[in-house]
Design an enzyme around this catalytic site. Structure first.
Site, PDB file in Angstrom:
ATOM      1  N   ALA A   1       0.823  -1.226   0.015  1.00  0.00           N
ATOM      2  CA  ALA A   1       0.004  -0.038   0.105  1.00  0.00           C
ATOM      3  C   ALA A   1       0.760   1.053  -0.017  1.00  0.00           C
ATOM      4  O   ALA A   1       0.357   2.396  -0.209  1.00  0.00           O
ATOM      5  CB  ALA A   1      -0.985  -0.034   1.301  1.00  0.00           C
TER       6      ALA A   1
ATOM      7  N   ASP B   1       2.270  -9.140  -9.154  1.00  0.00           N
ATOM      8  CA  ASP B   1       2.326  -9.771 -10.601  1.00  0.00           C
ATOM      9  C   ASP B   1       1.702  -8.650 -11.515  1.00  0.00           C
ATOM     10  O   ASP B   1       2.609  -8.610 -12.526  1.00  0.00           O
ATOM     11  CB  ASP B   1       1.792 -11.251 -10.876  1.00  0.00           C
ATOM     12  CG  ASP B   1       2.006 -11.939  -9.846  1.00  0.00           C
ATOM     13  OD1 ASP B   1       2.901 -12.225  -9.012  1.00  0.00           O
ATOM     14  OD2 ASP B   1       1.001 -13.012  -9.406  1.00  0.00           O
TER      15      ASP B   1
END
Length: 321
Positions: free
Chosen positions: A227, A258
């Site tokens: 985050a 990913d």
């Protein structure tokens, strides 16, 4: 024409949906290639390098890849084997937990044929691999993979590597550290995650992590901070924090890292500098966590990328101390 390959395992993915399950296809290096296929020009060549079984589910995977413009290069088909399987369950915050069935996965044998790997890696601009790829292979197969990556790199390919440490896949942390360190010595772009790297290698902070990687010869590091965004270290960039997009409410965090990898690598292949590439990658990763499963709709990804060209990032990247 851009030619990329991503190496690893694509599994069958079960997603909990109400009282039932939805079947998909995913795996860390496949998820990265999915993002790249969505964002690269249509004429780009994208191949997933793995090993398939000869069962109907393997056929389904190959058909799924072909339908979305992803080739399989010289990936072998191995009689009697099948894909691995995992199931995702989510908590109220969108955080996921996984249950795996992969002991007899065909992908565990993807690096047993040096000739097939060499063919798959020929004339590539970029080859992507992960720590999960290394973890599912035997030590002998890891050496074959590393040797063929080094051969391709000497011929002009760049190697990108996401260490993606998953303790349950390794007999011991020391084996993971040794295997990853050997691969990092031939890595051009490292895409690790924090705090995983600190837990495995003992780095006290993100700056020390990047310093360790660059001391091994890695030229460029995009350290994912969840985050908090990403920390970028590269020639001409002594260390910058690139903030994540604000105000995001995760629906499902599967595949976020990913997706960042794929968006970042595509931006770099397209000529973006590392910091702008990270801003773009943060935005695309933010989109991935807004859908169920690891694979967002390709057209939606392309629209998000086009919007990123037209508007500035969520905040200015800041220099790290």
């Amino acid at each position: 024409m851009i030619r990329v390959a991503s190496v690893g395992e694509c599994m069958l993915e079960l997603q909990a949906r109400g009282s039932g399950w939805a079947l998909g296809h995913a795996g860390d290096t496949f998820n990265t290639l999915w993002m790249m296929r969505a964002l690269l020009p249509s004429e780009a060549e994208t191949d997933f390098v793995t090993a398939f079984g000869d069962d109907p589910f393997s056929d389904r995977q190959r058909d799924f890849m072909a339908a979305h413009g992803i080739g399989t290069a010289a990936s072998p088909r191995l009689p009697g084997l099948r894909p691995g399987l995992y199931a995702i369950t989510l908590d109220a915050a969108g955080e996921r937990s996984f249950t795996y069935w992969r002991a007899d996965s065909a992908a565990r044998r993807l690096a047993e044929d040096p000739g097939a790997l060499r063919h798959s890696f020929t004339r590539r601009d970029l080859i992507h691999v992960s720590g999960i790829t290394l973890a599912i292979l035997t030590p002998a197969a890891r050496r074959i993979l590393r040797d063929e990556l080094a051969r391709a790199r000497a011929a002009g390919a760049k190697v990108s590597f996401d260490p993606n440490w998953r303790p349950a896949l390794w007999p011991a942390p020391a084996e993971a550290r040794a295997a990853m360190t050997e691969l990092l010595k031939i890595t051009d772009i490292a895409l690790p995650s924090w705090p995983d790297e600190g837990a495995l290698f003992g780095d006290p902070d993100a700056k020390a992590c990047c310093a360790r990687l660059m001391a091994l010869g890695v030229r460029e590091v995009a350290l994912k901070l969840g985050a908090e965004g990403a920390w970028i270290a590269a020639p001409g960039t002594c260390g910058q924090t690139v903030p994540a997009c604000p105000g995001l409410t995760p629906l499902d965090t599967t595949g976020a890292g990913d997706g960042f990898n794929g968006a970042y690598l595509t931006a770099r292949l397209s000529g973006e500098a590392p910091v702008p590439a990270a801003l773009i990658a943060n935005r695309l990763a933010g989109m991935v966590i807004g859908v169920y499963g690891a694979l967002a709709d390709p057209e939606a990804l392309r629209r998000c990328r086009a919007e990123a060209r037209l508007t500035p990032g969520p905040a200015t990247a800041r220099q790290s101390d």
